[in-house]
Motif scaffolding. Structure first.
Motif, PDB file in Angstrom:
ATOM      1  N   PRO A  34       0.887  -1.156  -0.001  1.00 34.94           N
ATOM      2  CA  PRO A  34       0.152   0.053  -0.075  1.00 34.94           C
ATOM      3  C   PRO A  34       0.731   1.303  -0.101  1.00 34.94           C
ATOM      4  CG  PRO A  34      -1.046  -1.584   1.538  1.00 34.94           C
ATOM      5  CD  PRO A  34       0.324  -2.132   1.077  1.00 34.94           C
ATOM      6  N   ALA A  35       2.017   1.387   0.771  1.00 34.03           N
ATOM      7  CA  ALA A  35       2.797   2.479   0.783  1.00 34.03           C
ATOM      8  C   ALA A  35       3.335   2.655  -0.370  1.00 34.03           C
ATOM      9  CB  ALA A  35       3.658   2.449   2.065  1.00 34.03           C
ATOM     10  N   VAL A  36       3.736   1.656  -1.112  1.00 33.82           N
ATOM     11  CA  VAL A  36       4.683   1.869  -2.324  1.00 33.82           C
ATOM     12  C   VAL A  36       3.762   2.324  -3.380  1.00 33.82           C
ATOM     13  CG1 VAL A  36       5.816   0.467  -4.298  1.00 33.82           C
ATOM     14  CG2 VAL A  36       6.404   0.107  -1.801  1.00 33.82           C
ATOM     15  N   HIS A  37       2.570   1.646  -3.366  1.00 35.95           N
ATOM     16  CA  HIS A  37       1.512   2.122  -4.360  1.00 35.95           C
ATOM     17  C   HIS A  37       1.406   3.519  -4.407  1.00 35.95           C
ATOM     18  CE1 HIS A  37      -0.327  -1.912  -5.670  1.00 35.95           C
ATOM     19  NE2 HIS A  37       0.768  -1.802  -5.868  1.00 35.95           N
ATOM     20  N   ALA A  38       1.228   4.142  -3.048  1.00 33.47           N
ATOM     21  CA  ALA A  38       0.741   5.367  -2.793  1.00 33.47           C
ATOM     22  C   ALA A  38       1.926   6.380  -3.218  1.00 33.47           C
ATOM     23  CB  ALA A  38       0.647   5.979  -1.220  1.00 33.47           C
ATOM     24  N   PRO A  52       6.538   2.569 -13.089  1.00 31.13           N
ATOM     25  CA  PRO A  52       5.475   2.177 -13.489  1.00 31.13           C
ATOM     26  C   PRO A  52       4.132   2.749 -12.498  1.00 31.13           C
ATOM     27  CG  PRO A  52       6.532   0.574 -11.803  1.00 31.13           C
ATOM     28  CD  PRO A  52       7.555   1.578 -12.418  1.00 31.13           C
ATOM     29  N   ARG A  53       3.065   2.536 -13.018  1.00 26.42           N
ATOM     30  CA  ARG A  53       1.751   3.164 -12.256  1.00 26.42           C
ATOM     31  C   ARG A  53       1.078   1.947 -11.655  1.00 26.42           C
ATOM     32  NH1 ARG A  53      -3.408   4.690 -14.414  1.00 26.42           N
ATOM     33  NH2 ARG A  53      -2.723   4.260 -16.242  1.00 26.42           N
ATOM     34  N   PRO A  54       0.553   1.958 -10.528  1.00 27.74           N
ATOM     35  CA  PRO A  54      -0.091   1.055  -9.877  1.00 27.74           C
ATOM     36  C   PRO A  54      -1.661   0.953 -10.096  1.00 27.74           C
ATOM     37  CG  PRO A  54       0.122   2.643  -8.243  1.00 27.74           C
ATOM     38  CD  PRO A  54       0.846   2.846  -9.591  1.00 27.74           C
ATOM     39  N   LEU A  55      -2.029  -0.440 -10.634  1.00 28.53           N
ATOM     40  CA  LEU A  55      -3.516  -0.367 -11.113  1.00 28.53           C
ATOM     41  C   LEU A  55      -4.376  -1.176 -10.134  1.00 28.53           C
ATOM     42  CD1 LEU A  55      -2.732  -1.190 -14.718  1.00 28.53           C
ATOM     43  CD2 LEU A  55      -3.249   1.054 -13.754  1.00 28.53           C
ATOM     44  N   GLY A  56      -3.960  -1.497  -8.698  1.00 30.74           N
ATOM     45  CA  GLY A  56      -4.652  -2.227  -7.925  1.00 30.74           C
ATOM     46  C   GLY A  56      -3.986  -3.716  -7.680  1.00 30.74           C
ATOM     47  N   VAL A  64      -1.059  -5.069  -9.393  1.00 30.20           N
ATOM     48  CA  VAL A  64      -1.042  -5.113 -10.831  1.00 30.20           C
ATOM     49  C   VAL A  64      -0.257  -3.380 -10.957  1.00 30.20           C
ATOM     50  CG1 VAL A  64      -2.368  -4.816 -12.862  1.00 30.20           C
ATOM     51  CG2 VAL A  64      -3.031  -6.283 -10.925  1.00 30.20           C
ATOM     52  N   LEU A  65       0.703  -3.490 -11.956  1.00 24.46           N
ATOM     53  CA  LEU A  65       1.495  -2.466 -12.440  1.00 24.46           C
ATOM     54  C   LEU A  65       1.513  -2.243 -13.923  1.00 24.46           C
ATOM     55  CD1 LEU A  65       4.432  -3.239  -9.974  1.00 24.46           C
ATOM     56  CD2 LEU A  65       2.730  -1.375  -9.542  1.00 24.46           C
ATOM     57  N   THR A  66       1.371  -1.006 -14.345  1.00 27.11           N
ATOM     58  CA  THR A  66       1.760  -0.966 -15.835  1.00 27.11           C
ATOM     59  C   THR A  66       2.930  -1.548 -16.242  1.00 27.11           C
ATOM     60  OG1 THR A  66       2.619   1.309 -15.444  1.00 27.11           O
ATOM     61  CG2 THR A  66       0.228   1.310 -16.059  1.00 27.11           C
ATOM     62  N   PHE A  67       3.148  -2.270 -17.226  1.00 28.39           N
ATOM     63  CA  PHE A  67       4.231  -2.716 -17.908  1.00 28.39           C
ATOM     64  C   PHE A  67       5.149  -1.788 -18.633  1.00 28.39           C
ATOM     65  CE2 PHE A  67       6.489  -4.539 -21.702  1.00 28.39           C
ATOM     66  CZ  PHE A  67       7.392  -5.418 -21.003  1.00 28.39           C
ATOM     67  N   TRP A 147      10.453  -1.201  -7.196  1.00 30.49           N
ATOM     68  CA  TRP A 147      10.055  -0.244  -6.164  1.00 30.49           C
ATOM     69  C   TRP A 147       9.776  -0.923  -4.713  1.00 30.49           C
ATOM     70  CZ3 TRP A 147      10.974   5.119  -6.858  1.00 30.49           C
ATOM     71  CH2 TRP A 147      11.078   5.371  -8.505  1.00 30.49           C
ATOM     72  N   ASP A 148       9.765  -2.071  -4.453  1.00 30.03           N
ATOM     73  CA  ASP A 148       9.496  -2.955  -3.220  1.00 30.03           C
ATOM     74  C   ASP A 148      10.302  -2.434  -2.089  1.00 30.03           C
ATOM     75  OD1 ASP A 148       7.342  -3.865  -4.659  1.00 30.03           O
ATOM     76  OD2 ASP A 148       7.970  -5.974  -4.432  1.00 30.03           O
TER      77      ASP A 148
END
Length: 260
Positions: A34-38, A52-56, A64-67, A147-148
């Protein structure tokens, strides 16, 4: 590929379970997700496109991230960074990320995956800016992935770690560079380090490299995977040798950074 076909993605040292599905990447989640997606959402919102952009989360519980199209630079495309202009481009990309993340406010009680000890918390740093996490894509589009391990840190900490891998600063005779000092100066100039930051960077070059060795040693003693396997494969010795190589040449790095 068909929209729902999963294609395993290789590369890196800890990429097990990472697959491509269409124009997305699916990865195992962790408490830090959750923090990385934020963080990644913020970067996208402020116009930083080299991530990449998070997609949920998908139906299997994977993020799920953009490729990010292209190929990872390490090891087969490392020669891409040979020209000074491309090395400088990496440094500017890191500076763009650091400027973009400056205004990020983490969510309440964020859980970061802290692998290396931080020497400050001025930003949320990537903590693993290296050739194995740089994708060189079509139309000269570059992006950082994995980015984990993002966590509180410092700009200079990220820069020091990146310099080790991208210059490179290596004890391996096959990778050592006679022009390592010149390349360090190019990197610092492109990032925009001032004189005080350059002086502080010199000891950080060795410390950040040695910190990876110490982390692998500690995790191997605990039997923690995948780090124990990397230690058994000799990765710890590589980082230790590189740290010694860097530390023994501190005067060379300082001269390169301050006198050109």
């Amino acid at each position: 590929m068909p929209h729902d076909e999963e294609q395993p993605l290789a590369g890196g040292n800890v990429s097990a379970g990472v697959v491509r599905v269409g124009d997305t990447v699916r990865r195992p989640t962790g408490p830090w997700t959750p923090a990385v997606h934020a963080l990644l959402t913020h970067l996208h919102e402020v116009g930083f496109r080299a991530a990449p952009r998070p997609l949920g989360i998908d139906e299997k519980g994977r993020e799920v991230l953009t490729f990010m199209p292209g190929q990872v630079v390490w090891p087969d495309r490392f020669s891409l960074l040979e020209p000074a202009r491309r090395l400088a481009r990496v440094a500017r990309l890191i500076r763009d990320f650091h400027d973009a993340v400056q205004g990020f406010t983490p969510p309440p009680d964020p859980h970061w995956q802290v692998l290396l000890p931080a020497e400050g918390s001025e930003i949320i740093a990537h903590q693993d800016l290296a050739p194995w996490n740089l994708v060189a894509g079509p139309e000269d589009e570059w992006a950082f992935i994995d980015w984990d391990a993002a966590a509180p840190g410092t700009r200079l900490g990220d820069v020091a770690y990146a310099a080790h891998g991208f210059l490179p600063l290596s004890a391996d005779p096959g990778r050592q560079r006679a022009d390592a000092g010149d390349r360090l100066r190019i990197f610092a100039d492109a990032y925009g380090l001032d004189e005080a930051e350059r002086r502080r960077l010199v000891p950080l070059l060795g410390r950040r490299t040695r910190a990876v060795h110490d982390f692998l040693r500690e995790q191997a003693a605990l039997g923690t995977q995948p780090w124990a396997t990397l230690w058994a494969q000799g990765h710890g010795e590589v980082w230790r040798s590189d740290a010694a190589y860097i530390e023994q040449r501190a005067d060379q790095w300082e001269k390169a950074l301050l006198t050109g």
